[in-house]
Design a protein around this motif. Structure first.
Motif, mmCIF file in Angstrom:
data_model
loop_
_atom_site.group_PDB
_atom_site.id
_atom_site.type_symbol
_atom_site.label_atom_id
_atom_site.label_comp_id
_atom_site.label_asym_id
_atom_site.label_seq_id
_atom_site.Cartn_x
_atom_site.Cartn_y
_atom_site.Cartn_z
ATOM 1 N N ASP A 36 0.836 -1.187 0.000
ATOM 2 C CA ASP A 36 0.000 0.000 0.000
ATOM 3 C C ASP A 36 0.880 1.249 0.000
ATOM 4 O OD1 ASP A 36 -1.926 1.915 0.295
ATOM 5 O OD2 ASP A 36 -2.718 1.180 2.198
ATOM 6 N N CYS A 37 0.942 1.905 -1.163
ATOM 7 C CA CYS A 37 1.792 3.091 -1.309
ATOM 8 C C CYS A 37 1.009 4.394 -1.200
ATOM 9 C CB CYS A 37 2.500 3.063 -2.659
ATOM 10 S SG CYS A 37 3.530 1.620 -2.953
ATOM 11 N N ASP A 38 -0.276 4.294 -0.940
ATOM 12 C CA ASP A 38 -1.126 5.479 -0.837
ATOM 13 C C ASP A 38 -0.927 6.127 0.530
ATOM 14 O OD1 ASP A 38 -3.213 7.335 -0.625
ATOM 15 O OD2 ASP A 38 -4.563 6.104 -1.827
ATOM 16 N N PRO A 39 -0.565 7.421 0.578
ATOM 17 C CA PRO A 39 -0.365 8.099 1.864
ATOM 18 C C PRO A 39 -1.603 8.045 2.764
ATOM 19 C CG PRO A 39 0.539 9.413 0.090
ATOM 20 C CD PRO A 39 -0.234 8.303 -0.563
ATOM 21 N N ASN A 40 -2.789 7.877 2.157
ATOM 22 C CA ASN A 40 -4.008 7.779 2.955
ATOM 23 C C ASN A 40 -4.135 6.419 3.645
ATOM 24 O OD1 ASN A 40 -5.086 10.386 2.300
ATOM 25 N ND2 ASN A 40 -5.637 9.591 0.284
ATOM 26 N N LYS A 91 7.308 9.798 -8.165
ATOM 27 C CA LYS A 91 8.428 8.863 -8.204
ATOM 28 C C LYS A 91 8.022 7.482 -7.696
ATOM 29 C CE LYS A 91 12.458 10.396 -6.998
ATOM 30 N NZ LYS A 91 13.624 10.857 -6.175
ATOM 31 N N THR A 92 7.178 7.444 -6.690
ATOM 32 C CA THR A 92 6.717 6.156 -6.150
ATOM 33 C C THR A 92 5.987 5.355 -7.217
ATOM 34 O OG1 THR A 92 6.520 7.003 -3.894
ATOM 35 C CG2 THR A 92 5.215 5.062 -4.451
ATOM 36 N N ALA A 93 5.077 6.018 -7.927
ATOM 37 C CA ALA A 93 4.316 5.345 -8.977
ATOM 38 C C ALA A 93 5.231 4.868 -10.088
ATOM 39 C CB ALA A 93 3.247 6.286 -9.537
ATOM 40 N N ALA A 94 6.210 5.678 -10.444
ATOM 41 C CA ALA A 94 7.145 5.309 -11.510
ATOM 42 C C ALA A 94 7.951 4.079 -11.126
ATOM 43 C CB ALA A 94 8.072 6.480 -11.813
ATOM 44 N N ARG A 95 8.401 4.035 -9.897
ATOM 45 C CA ARG A 95 9.183 2.887 -9.437
ATOM 46 C C ARG A 95 8.333 1.623 -9.402
ATOM 47 N NH1 ARG A 95 12.482 5.806 -4.435
ATOM 48 N NH2 ARG A 95 14.204 6.623 -5.706
ATOM 49 N N ALA A 96 7.116 1.758 -8.934
ATOM 50 C CA ALA A 96 6.228 0.601 -8.883
ATOM 51 C C ALA A 96 5.907 0.103 -10.288
ATOM 52 C CB ALA A 96 4.937 0.960 -8.145
ATOM 53 N N ALA A 97 5.610 1.022 -11.194
ATOM 54 C CA ALA A 97 5.278 0.654 -12.570
ATOM 55 C C ALA A 97 6.433 -0.072 -13.238
ATOM 56 C CB ALA A 97 4.898 1.895 -13.370
ATOM 57 N N ALA A 98 7.629 0.416 -13.023
ATOM 58 C CA ALA A 98 8.813 -0.172 -13.654
ATOM 59 C C ALA A 98 9.074 -1.597 -13.187
ATOM 60 C CB ALA A 98 10.034 0.703 -13.383
ATOM 61 N N ALA A 117 -6.711 8.868 -17.575
ATOM 62 C CA ALA A 117 -6.250 7.520 -17.927
ATOM 63 C C ALA A 117 -5.173 7.605 -19.000
ATOM 64 C CB ALA A 117 -7.421 6.672 -18.412
ATOM 65 N N ALA A 118 -5.367 8.486 -19.963
ATOM 66 C CA ALA A 118 -4.372 8.671 -21.022
ATOM 67 C C ALA A 118 -3.055 9.166 -20.439
ATOM 68 C CB ALA A 118 -4.905 9.658 -22.061
ATOM 69 N N LYS A 119 -3.150 10.080 -19.481
ATOM 70 C CA LYS A 119 -1.944 10.584 -18.820
ATOM 71 C C LYS A 119 -1.244 9.465 -18.057
ATOM 72 C CE LYS A 119 -3.413 15.399 -18.072
ATOM 73 N NZ LYS A 119 -3.710 16.416 -17.041
ATOM 74 N N ALA A 120 -2.055 8.641 -17.380
ATOM 75 C CA ALA A 120 -1.494 7.540 -16.594
ATOM 76 C C ALA A 120 -0.769 6.542 -17.482
ATOM 77 C CB ALA A 120 -2.613 6.846 -15.816
ATOM 78 N N ILE A 121 -1.374 6.213 -18.623
ATOM 79 C CA ILE A 121 -0.757 5.260 -19.554
ATOM 80 C C ILE A 121 0.555 5.814 -20.101
ATOM 81 C CG2 ILE A 121 -1.040 4.138 -21.803
ATOM 82 C CD1 ILE A 121 -4.079 4.042 -21.111
ATOM 83 N N LYS A 122 0.544 7.072 -20.473
ATOM 84 C CA LYS A 122 1.759 7.723 -20.976
ATOM 85 C C LYS A 122 2.851 7.704 -19.911
ATOM 86 C CE LYS A 122 3.365 12.036 -23.098
ATOM 87 N NZ LYS A 122 2.960 13.412 -23.524
ATOM 88 N N PHE A 123 2.463 7.945 -18.679
ATOM 89 C CA PHE A 123 3.409 7.953 -17.564
ATOM 90 C C PHE A 123 4.011 6.572 -17.347
ATOM 91 C CE2 PHE A 123 4.299 7.422 -13.017
ATOM 92 C CZ PHE A 123 5.130 8.502 -12.773
ATOM 93 N N VAL A 124 3.162 5.542 -17.376
ATOM 94 C CA VAL A 124 3.634 4.168 -17.169
ATOM 95 C C VAL A 124 4.600 3.766 -18.278
ATOM 96 C CG1 VAL A 124 2.938 1.741 -17.162
ATOM 97 C CG2 VAL A 124 1.621 3.421 -15.857
ATOM 98 N N ARG A 125 4.268 4.088 -19.512
ATOM 99 C CA ARG A 125 5.144 3.746 -20.632
ATOM 100 C C ARG A 125 6.489 4.448 -20.516
ATOM 101 N NH1 ARG A 125 0.541 4.016 -25.463
ATOM 102 N NH2 ARG A 125 -0.291 1.894 -25.139
#
Length: 235
Positions: A36-40, A91-98, A117-125
């Motif tokens: 669980d990487c969500d600060p909440n 950075k957390t999301a990028a590390r997890a995605a990678a 969603a489009a932004k998220a996909i672009k970010f993951v790629r």
């Protein structure tokens, strides 16, 4: 072991609920760790609110620098690792995605959700490219109408497929049972039929989608020419 990350750049798309559903279904006959990487800290809050009997382990990863280590350690002890990220392109999301074998981007299909969603996909790629790998990403349509699909959602799916974006065939429907998971701090299979409308349909929905996740992971493994077989099958 497969790492499945849930990611979106905005809230309200059912990201955490979808991660919880998958963790519960897979953990019925597999070892599962949720990072669980969500600060909440929604999983921690679920526990504090009285959640019990979960068969999956979850760890709260509140230090971004520790994320890769938490995922690696979880991979060493569990058949599946599910990562729930913060709703932010950080950075957390990028590390997890990678580090993922599959990234699930959630969307209700509204124009705003689709934009994010489009932004998220672009970010993951981009995160995968920086790590020197191609990260499989697929969109999960959530909070969908039980009867009939809106023209907006139909068009959103058509547009994604036209642009080479893969979308799960299964969708997470708008059901009381899914909302109750965090509302009542309960597991899907522990829901009282007196509390929600027809939880059996939610069980079926969750299972069908979870099986599709497993099928996608299996196809990826076979496509890579790996001789290894899945250690365990889902319930």
């Amino acid at each position: 072991m497969p790492v499945i990350t849930f990611f979106q750049t905005k809230g309200g798309t059912g990201k955490t609920t979808s991660a919880f559903i998958l963790a519960e279904i897979l953990s019925r006959s597999n070892s599962v760790t949720v990072v669980d990487c969500d600060p909440n800290q929604p999983f921690e809050e679920w526990k504090k609110d009285g959640g019990t009997n979960e068969k999956f382990e979850f760890v709260t990863a509140d230090d971004p620098e520790r994320i890769p280590h938490e995922i690696a350690e979880a991979s060493g002890r569990s058949a599946f690792v599910i990562v729930d990220t913060e709703g932010s392109a950080n950075k957390t999301a990028a590390r997890a995605a990678a580090m993922s074998d599959l990234v699930v981007v959630t969307s209700t299909g509204t124009p705003l959700d689709q934009k994010h969603a489009a932004k998220a996909i672009k970010f993951v790629r981009a995160a995968g490219k920086q790590a020197g790998k191609e990260v499989p990403v697929r969109v999960l349509m959530t909070r969908q109408k039980v009867v009939g699909q809106s023209r907006t959602v139909t068009q959103a799916i058509a547009n994604m497929k036209k642009n080479g974006i893969e979308v799960f065939d299964s969708q997470i429907m708008e059901r009381d049972a899914f909302a109750a998971l965090f509302g009542y701090a309960t597991l899907l299979f522990d829901l009282d039929p007196k509390q929600v409308n027809d939880p059996s349909k939610a069980y079926f929905n969750a299972k069908v989608w979870s099986f599709q996740v497993l099928d996608i992971l299996k196809q990826q493994r076979e496509g890579q020419g790996s001789p290894s077989k899945s250690k365990q099958e889902a319930a």
